[in-house]
Write an enzyme that holds these catalytic residues in place. Structure first.
Site, PDB file in Angstrom:
ATOM      1  N   ARG A  37      -3.841 -12.388 -12.547  1.00  0.00           N
ATOM      2  CA  ARG A  37      -3.099 -13.450 -12.770  1.00  0.00           C
ATOM      3  C   ARG A  37      -3.709 -14.902 -12.491  1.00  0.00           C
ATOM      4  NH1 ARG A  37      -0.204 -15.651  -8.691  1.00  0.00           N
ATOM      5  NH2 ARG A  37       1.148 -16.724 -10.032  1.00  0.00           N
ATOM      6  N   ASP A  84       1.811 -21.693  -6.349  1.00  0.00           N
ATOM      7  CA  ASP A  84       2.262 -20.451  -5.690  1.00  0.00           C
ATOM      8  C   ASP A  84       2.556 -20.723  -4.215  1.00  0.00           C
ATOM      9  OD1 ASP A  84       1.827 -19.353  -8.051  1.00  0.00           O
ATOM     10  OD2 ASP A  84       0.514 -18.217  -7.491  1.00  0.00           O
ATOM     11  N   GLU A 117      -4.474  13.493   1.299  1.00  0.00           N
ATOM     12  CA  GLU A 117      -4.628  12.931   2.521  1.00  0.00           C
ATOM     13  C   GLU A 117      -6.007  11.851   2.425  1.00  0.00           C
ATOM     14  OE1 GLU A 117      -2.799  12.920   5.480  1.00  0.00           O
ATOM     15  OE2 GLU A 117      -1.606  13.998   3.827  1.00  0.00           O
ATOM     16  N   PRO A 165      -4.413   3.560   3.620  1.00  0.00           N
ATOM     17  CA  PRO A 165      -3.666   2.914   4.519  1.00  0.00           C
ATOM     18  C   PRO A 165      -4.642   2.397   5.704  1.00  0.00           C
ATOM     19  CG  PRO A 165      -2.824   5.138   3.962  1.00  0.00           C
ATOM     20  CD  PRO A 165      -4.421   4.997   3.230  1.00  0.00           C
TER      21      PRO A 165
HETATM   22  C1  9D3 Z   1      -0.528  10.831   8.560  1.00  0.00           C
HETATM   23  C2  9D3 Z   1      -0.803  11.699   7.295  1.00  0.00           C
HETATM   24  N1  9D3 Z   1      -0.752  11.180   5.881  1.00  0.00           N
HETATM   25  C3  9D3 Z   1       0.668  10.935   5.605  1.00  0.00           C
HETATM   26  C4  9D3 Z   1       1.168  12.062   5.061  1.00  0.00           C
HETATM   27  C5  9D3 Z   1      -1.527   9.749   5.940  1.00  0.00           C
HETATM   28  C6  9D3 Z   1      -1.468   9.113   4.598  1.00  0.00           C
HETATM   29  C7  9D3 Z   1      -2.263   9.709   3.575  1.00  0.00           C
HETATM   30  C8  9D3 Z   1      -2.269   9.077   2.218  1.00  0.00           C
HETATM   31  C9  9D3 Z   1      -0.476   8.181   4.221  1.00  0.00           C
HETATM   32  C10 9D3 Z   1      -0.471   7.642   3.024  1.00  0.00           C
HETATM   33  C11 9D3 Z   1      -1.365   8.037   2.027  1.00  0.00           C
HETATM   34  C12 9D3 Z   1      -1.343   7.660   0.493  1.00  0.00           C
HETATM   35  N2  9D3 Z   1      -1.330   6.025   0.591  1.00  0.00           N
HETATM   36  C13 9D3 Z   1      -2.299   5.461  -0.053  1.00  0.00           C
HETATM   37  O1  9D3 Z   1      -3.256   6.090  -0.449  1.00  0.00           O
HETATM   38  C14 9D3 Z   1      -2.460   3.916   0.191  1.00  0.00           C
HETATM   39  C15 9D3 Z   1      -1.367   3.216   0.834  1.00  0.00           C
HETATM   40  C16 9D3 Z   1      -0.244   3.251   1.637  1.00  0.00           C
HETATM   41  O2  9D3 Z   1       0.263   4.188   1.853  1.00  0.00           O
HETATM   42  N3  9D3 Z   1       0.406   2.170   2.109  1.00  0.00           N
HETATM   43  C17 9D3 Z   1      -0.158   0.742   1.986  1.00  0.00           C
HETATM   44  N4  9D3 Z   1      -1.177   0.744   1.267  1.00  0.00           N
HETATM   45  C18 9D3 Z   1      -1.940   1.710   0.798  1.00  0.00           C
HETATM   46  S1  9D3 Z   1      -3.289   1.500  -0.093  1.00  0.00           S
HETATM   47  C19 9D3 Z   1      -3.338   3.393  -0.381  1.00  0.00           C
END
Ligand code: 9D3
Length: 222
Positions: free
Chosen positions: A152, A167, A114, A87
């Site tokens: 793709r 696209d 996490e 994220p």
């Molecule tokens: C604030 C504490 N965590 C929430 C329970 C943060 C968090 C950790 C791990 C939130 C999401 C995740 C798992 N998400 C991903 O690994 C992830 C992701 C996403 O959640 N949203 C958009 N793109 C991606 S790329 C990897």
């Protein structure tokens, strides 16, 4: 041939998808080769531990560095681009897919729990990518999204060459509406211009529709 290695604790989340449709065709045509690496296979303790409690306290678990270093180093070469799905990454766009399609070896590191110990990112990761502002349970589906958008674009994967250039997002605006037979369905008729045979008028109508939709729905693209 683009080589793609996917490092994840849950390969089954993605293996079915990669065995289907466009991804399978890309493999069969020799455009891409997929391989899963499970960090659990690189653990050395009797319980095959891949996560541990965070230093400093707090909720959740963090992926331990040792199995991840071993997993990445088992495939990484000087030509590899190592991508961590998280994220905290740059939000994925079509321009990223176009750039990744020009690489020779992509390594996708999927976060679980996490996330991963920061030293993994510091030492091994070239690029951190998010797929958007919403919360997923892990990085595996995000890797699938990035892989789909990238594969793709590889030469020979989309039947007709040039289809990728048509696209929306490559052209920078949304697509126009599409219709097929029958001409009238449940009282709704196809716009007459599409039945006119006037190719210039059809092209002009489509361009105007695409622009108007983009103005209404995605003004940020204009
Ligand atoms: C604030 C504490 N965590 C929430 C329970 C943060 C968090 C950790 C791990 C939130 C999401 C995740 C798992 N998400 C991903 O690994 C992830 C992701 C996403 O959640 N949203 C958009 N793109 C991606 S790329 C990897």
């Amino acid at each position: 041939m683009l080589r793609i290695d996917i490092i994840t604790l849950f390969p089954e989340m993605l293996s079915g998808f990669l065995d289907q449709s466009m991804m399978k065709r890309a493999c069969n045509r020799g455009a891409v080769n997929f391989q899963f690496i499970n960090p659990r296979a690189f653990t050395t303790d009797v319980h095959h531990t891949t996560d541990d409690r965070p230093f400093g306290g707090g909720p959740g678990m963090v992926m331990k560095p040792e199995p991840l270093f071993a997993a990445v180093e088992s495939v990484k070469t000087p030509e590899s681009r190592v991508i961590y799905l998280s994220p905290q990454g740059n939000v994925f766009r079509q321009t990223h897919a176009e750039r990744l399609a020009g690489e020779t070896h992509l390594v996708f590191l999927c976060g679980h729990y996490e996330g991963v110990d920061e030293r993994v990112i510091e030492a091994l990761v070239d690029e951190e990518i998010s797929i958007g502002d919403y919360v997923l349970t892990n990085g595996v589906l995000a890797a699938g999204v990035v892989i789909d958008a990238t594969v793709r674009l590889l030469p020979g994967v989309l039947g007709g060459e040039g289809a990728a250039e048509q696209d929306s997002f490559s052209s920078g605006i949304l697509d126009h509406p599409h219709y097929t037979r029958p001409e009238t369905f449940r009282g709704q008729s196809v716009p007459p211009v599409l039945l006119s045979g006037n190719h210039a008028a059809i092209a002009a109508w489509r361009k105007e529709q695409a622009l108007e939709r983009t103005r209404l729905r995605r003004p940020d693209l204009l």
